[in-house]
Scaffold this motif. Structure first.
Motif, PDB file in Angstrom:
ATOM      1  N   CYS A  15      19.756  15.257  51.007  1.00  0.00           N
ATOM      2  CA  CYS A  15      20.041  13.865  51.138  1.00  0.00           C
ATOM      3  C   CYS A  15      18.858  13.004  51.360  1.00  0.00           C
ATOM      4  O   CYS A  15      18.819  12.106  50.568  1.00  0.00           O
ATOM      5  N   PHE A  16      17.919  13.290  51.885  1.00  0.00           N
ATOM      6  CA  PHE A  16      16.593  12.652  51.982  1.00  0.00           C
ATOM      7  C   PHE A  16      15.909  12.370  50.530  1.00  0.00           C
ATOM      8  O   PHE A  16      15.543  11.200  50.129  1.00  0.00           O
ATOM      9  N   MET A  17      15.955  13.685  49.758  1.00  0.00           N
ATOM     10  CA  MET A  17      15.047  13.631  48.504  1.00  0.00           C
ATOM     11  C   MET A  17      16.074  12.738  47.496  1.00  0.00           C
ATOM     12  O   MET A  17      15.418  12.119  46.605  1.00  0.00           O
ATOM     13  N   LEU A  49      21.621  12.497  61.424  1.00  0.00           N
ATOM     14  CA  LEU A  49      21.569  12.538  59.715  1.00  0.00           C
ATOM     15  C   LEU A  49      22.013  10.944  59.113  1.00  0.00           C
ATOM     16  O   LEU A  49      21.424  10.435  58.395  1.00  0.00           O
ATOM     17  N   PRO A  50      23.344  10.691  59.329  1.00  0.00           N
ATOM     18  CA  PRO A  50      23.915   9.659  58.749  1.00  0.00           C
ATOM     19  C   PRO A  50      22.907   8.355  59.074  1.00  0.00           C
ATOM     20  O   PRO A  50      23.017   7.552  57.875  1.00  0.00           O
ATOM     21  N   ILE A  51      22.732   8.015  60.021  1.00  0.00           N
ATOM     22  CA  ILE A  51      22.085   6.955  60.411  1.00  0.00           C
ATOM     23  C   ILE A  51      20.799   6.863  60.096  1.00  0.00           C
ATOM     24  O   ILE A  51      20.323   5.791  59.417  1.00  0.00           O
ATOM     25  N   TYR A  52      19.966   7.889  59.866  1.00  0.00           N
ATOM     26  CA  TYR A  52      18.654   7.636  59.259  1.00  0.00           C
ATOM     27  C   TYR A  52      18.800   7.416  57.801  1.00  0.00           C
ATOM     28  O   TYR A  52      17.984   6.661  57.151  1.00  0.00           O
ATOM     29  N   ILE A  53      19.910   8.262  57.042  1.00  0.00           N
ATOM     30  CA  ILE A  53      20.049   8.109  55.797  1.00  0.00           C
ATOM     31  C   ILE A  53      20.560   6.306  55.313  1.00  0.00           C
ATOM     32  O   ILE A  53      19.988   5.654  54.508  1.00  0.00           O
ATOM     33  N   GLU A  54      21.254   5.968  56.269  1.00  0.00           N
ATOM     34  CA  GLU A  54      21.697   4.458  56.291  1.00  0.00           C
ATOM     35  C   GLU A  54      20.487   3.644  56.265  1.00  0.00           C
ATOM     36  O   GLU A  54      20.251   2.457  55.549  1.00  0.00           O
ATOM     37  N   LEU A 332      29.484  14.456  57.394  1.00  0.00           N
ATOM     38  CA  LEU A 332      28.276  15.239  56.621  1.00  0.00           C
ATOM     39  C   LEU A 332      29.147  15.011  55.203  1.00  0.00           C
ATOM     40  O   LEU A 332      28.460  15.036  54.184  1.00  0.00           O
ATOM     41  N   ASP A 333      30.307  15.474  54.961  1.00  0.00           N
ATOM     42  CA  ASP A 333      31.044  15.523  53.640  1.00  0.00           C
ATOM     43  C   ASP A 333      31.229  14.035  53.210  1.00  0.00           C
ATOM     44  O   ASP A 333      30.940  14.112  51.817  1.00  0.00           O
ATOM     45  N   GLU A 334      31.315  13.062  54.026  1.00  0.00           N
ATOM     46  CA  GLU A 334      31.423  11.699  53.335  1.00  0.00           C
ATOM     47  C   GLU A 334      29.969  11.334  53.038  1.00  0.00           C
ATOM     48  O   GLU A 334      30.037  10.724  51.919  1.00  0.00           O
ATOM     49  N   LEU A 335      29.033  11.769  53.823  1.00  0.00           N
ATOM     50  CA  LEU A 335      27.639  11.657  53.115  1.00  0.00           C
ATOM     51  C   LEU A 335      27.324  12.073  51.800  1.00  0.00           C
ATOM     52  O   LEU A 335      26.741  11.323  51.078  1.00  0.00           O
ATOM     53  N   ALA A 336      27.683  13.403  51.607  1.00  0.00           N
ATOM     54  CA  ALA A 336      27.692  14.065  50.459  1.00  0.00           C
ATOM     55  C   ALA A 336      28.374  13.354  49.245  1.00  0.00           C
ATOM     56  O   ALA A 336      27.820  13.231  48.201  1.00  0.00           O
ATOM     57  N   ASN A 337      29.546  12.654  49.480  1.00  0.00           N
ATOM     58  CA  ASN A 337      30.405  12.061  48.257  1.00  0.00           C
ATOM     59  C   ASN A 337      29.564  10.762  48.018  1.00  0.00           C
ATOM     60  O   ASN A 337      29.478  10.451  46.901  1.00  0.00           O
ATOM     61  N   GLU A 338      28.953   9.880  49.213  1.00  0.00           N
ATOM     62  CA  GLU A 338      28.224   8.777  48.986  1.00  0.00           C
ATOM     63  C   GLU A 338      27.024   9.277  48.063  1.00  0.00           C
ATOM     64  O   GLU A 338      26.625   8.435  47.088  1.00  0.00           O
ATOM     65  N   LEU A 339      26.392  10.398  48.329  1.00  0.00           N
ATOM     66  CA  LEU A 339      25.135  10.583  47.667  1.00  0.00           C
ATOM     67  C   LEU A 339      25.154  11.474  46.501  1.00  0.00           C
ATOM     68  O   LEU A 339      24.399  11.691  45.895  1.00  0.00           O
ATOM     69  N   LYS A 340      26.343  11.698  46.064  1.00  0.00           N
ATOM     70  CA  LYS A 340      26.927  12.451  45.052  1.00  0.00           C
ATOM     71  C   LYS A 340      26.106  13.988  45.086  1.00  0.00           C
ATOM     72  O   LYS A 340      25.315  14.134  44.082  1.00  0.00           O
TER      73      LYS A 340
END
Length: 347
Positions: A15-17, A49-54, A332-340
């Motif tokens: 996610c971060f990379m 994790l989601p808020i860090y990514i956002e 986390l599944d939603e995050l995966a979809n967003e980041l592909k």
């Protein structure tokens, strides 16, 4: 549900990379979140994790660390995190503090312009694992009112002290409220009530509904005026001492329009500069014996040292996997979809 550690680590790093963060920095953030969940401090684990990514996506946290040393005077130093990831900044600051203590006996690093850095114990334990005592404090956005007030003016500023022991370190890790704000969020996400002494609503009335605290309410300081007083002193040792932001100057990490400027205080004491290590460890063994072998109240099976229960949980979870709530898996599944990227697979 439980998930294999390696799968969660790989997912988080990816996610971060995906946002251009170097692998080493991604792994540092992941490692701190992993440590929190292993110790079942879920308020600071992969829930964040989601808020860090956002915040990285919105440019509020730098995707690549840009840390600078403002000054260095032997036993003291001032570091500017330049809005880099808090975990990366704090780890580098604690490494510097430890190195300075080996020269001077003490190493104090003040840090400004950092971000939320996860569990405070991660950094104090860095010192304890090297035969040193670590003391770490951070300020955060205001979450508590002054005693008698009804406006957020002070953070529940966390403090951790870790001291090496014969077996596992003795480690205190606490926010200066009756609970961490992340635990309020954890209960909200899982539709759970909270204990009535964790906080009050916007009118100062104790509540068991986490929404009441999130939407205009306040956390309650641990020990009333004593906890509030400690929080004020922690603010002085972090935001004031570093020349950084403090109190109402710091926005919430869930304010996704403004950068945070979190400050840290990292102090390492090199024990052997004061007394021989064998004397220290002999005394620690005697102290822990006094505590562990003391008379127990009716119905009490075991007496625990600070941090001991969390170490027990960590050992168990390293074997069975990382605890993961169903709703967090969905996020986390939603995050995966967003980041592909590939979703976490639970077998």
């Amino acid at each position: 549900m439980f998930i294999e550690k390696d799968k969660l680590v790989h997912f988080s790093n990816e996610c971060f990379m995906k946002l251009g963060m170097p692998e080493e920095e991604a792994n540092t953030i992941t490692e701190v979140m992993l440590e929190a969940d292993l110790r079942e401090i879920h308020s600071h684990g992969f829930l964040r994790l989601p808020i860090y990514i956002e915040r990285i996506q919105k440019g509020l946290i730098s995707s690549k660390a840009n840390i600078s040393m403002i000054n260095n005077h032997g036993a003291t130093a001032l570091m500017d995190g330049n809005y880099s990831a808090g975990q990366v900044v704090a780890k580098e600051a604690m490494e510097k503090s430890i190195a300075m203590s080996e020269e001077s006996g003490l190493g104090l690093v003040a840090v400004k312009n950092s971000n939320h850095f996860g569990i405070t114990a991660y950094y104090s334990l860095m010192a304890a694992k090297q035969d040193k005592i670590g003391i770490v404090i951070s300020n955060v956005a205001p979450l508590m009112p002054a005693i008698g007030g009804k406006e957020k003016v002070i953070g529940n500023n966390p403090i951790s002290i870790a001291a090496p022991s014969v077996n596992e370190p003795i480690v205190l890790d606490m926010a200066l409220s009756n609970t961490a704000f992340g635990k309020i969020l954890f209960h909200k996400e899982n539709n759970k009530e909270i204990p009535a002494d964790w906080g009050v609503d916007r009118n100062g009335v104790p509540t068991t509904n986490p929404e009441d605290i999130i939407n205009g309410g306040f956390l309650s300081p641990v020990g009333g005026p004593k906890g509030f007083g400690l929080a004020v002193m922690a603010e002085i040792l972090t935001g004031i001492l570093s020349g950084g932001d403090f109190s109402k100057m710091i926005p919430s990490m869930y304010d996704t329009e403004n950068k945070q400027s979190i400050s840290h205080f990292m102090l390492t004491i090199d024990i052997k500069k004061l007394i021989p290590l064998e004397v220290y460890y002999s005394s620690i063994e005697k102290l822990t014996g006094f505590i562990k072998n003391s008379s127990k109240a009716d119905g009490v099976k075991d007496i625990y040292l600070p941090g001991e229960i969390e170490f027990m949980k960590e050992r168990a979870n390293k074997t069975r996997g990382i605890p993961l709530e169903e709703n967090l898996k969905e996020q986390l599944d939603e995050l995966a979809n967003e980041l592909k990227i590939q979703k976490l697979i639970i077998q």
